[in-house]
Scaffold this active site. Structure first.
Site: not given
Length: 293
Positions: A62, A85, A90, A162, A211, A268
């Site tokens: 995170r 997702q 990652r 990200h 978002d 991002e």
């Protein structure tokens, strides 16, 4: 020593004090410290990582700069139907490949990810990822290379970096996005989430849950706040996602530190509207350069 490998991490060091740390798990950059311009001073942390983030390889980190591939968000392409997702990049351990450059200007290393059993049980397409990270005095460059080794099949994918920028979220301004079309993923209905809007603000803020995925990403993006800022120089990316959960959504994120949403903005660069298609033997490169301003 300009780079050091230890305990699943790579530490890059610049002679003028800048440092960067990369986890082999996810090829996630978990720290970038760089001095201010124009004088002596200790390097300052430029990325946000939640104090509750897992750094042991048990789950995606995170914060920092996670690598998203081959899908952004929940999978939509038939090739990605078994994937979680944001795909698998990652959540996999990458391999240190080589030192690309090592001189007074900076140090650069390459990590790679190729098909292996933990991937192929979910994803059957052939691919090769290379990630080149370059540390300079006031810059951090992250270049993602996606190659299709197949001699007969195409490769359809999305990719995104990200990037969690450490900043006072309620004071940041992101530009130039005026006039850009975007989708707002905070909308309640599916129809509204898929309806393009036009950005009316000279400087985009994240004072409320944000978002947004912008099309036609500009090659230079400024992220500024009182007393600081970064410039993003982008090559190859077509979209720019701006994200901050603020309190309502942030409290629902299990590995988010208390009030963590107040201390970052995610900006991002990606290719996440539709899919990039590579023919047999082709390679695509997306580059992000973070610059202290």
């Amino acid at each position: 020593m300009p780079y050091e490998k230890t305990n699943g991490r790579i530490l890059l060091t610049h002679p003028r004090g800048a440092t960067a740390e990369i986890l082999l798990f996810g090829a996630t950059i978990t720290s970038w410290r760089a001095p201010e311009r124009g004088g002596p001073g200790d390097p300052i942390e430029r990325l946000f990582v939640s104090s509750k983030a897992a750094l042991d390889g048990s789950k995606a980190v995170r914060g920092g700069i996670p690598v998203v591939f081959p899908c952004f968000g929940p999978p939509e392409h038939p090739d990605h139907s078994k994937l979680p997702q944001h795909g698998f990049a990652r959540n996999e351990t990458w391999t240190f490949d080589s030192v690309v450059t090592d001189n007074d200007a900076g140090v650069s290393v390459r990590l790679i990810l190729q098909p292996k059993p933990t991937v192929t049980k979910l994803y059957t397409k052939d691919f090769q990822l290379a990630y080149v990270v370059t540390l300079a005095e006031h810059e951090l460059s992250t270049d993602i290379h996606v190659s299709n080794p197949s001699s007969s099949e195409t490769l359809d994918f999305q990719a995104l970096l990200h990037t969690y920028i450490r900043a006072p979220a309620n004071e940041v301004s992101i530009s130039p996005l005026l006039g850009k079309r975007y989708i707002d993923k905070t909308e309640k209905s599916l129809e509204a989430r898929n309806t393009l809007k036009e950005e009316k603000r000279n400087g985009v803020d994240v004072r409320t849950f944000t978002d947004s995925v912008y099309e036609d990403a500009p090659p230079n993006v400024n992220v500024s706040w009182p007393g600081g800022g970064l410039e993003l120089k982008l090559v190859g990316f077509t979209t720019l996602t701006v994200w901050n959960p603020q309190a309502d959504a942030g409290r629902k994120i299990g590995d988010m530190e208390e009030n963590g949403w107040e201390r970052f903005v995610c900006v991002e660069p990606g290719y996440v509207r539709g899919f990039k298609q590579l023919g047999p033997g082709e390679t695509w490169v997306g580059q992000q350069v973070l610059v202290v301003v």
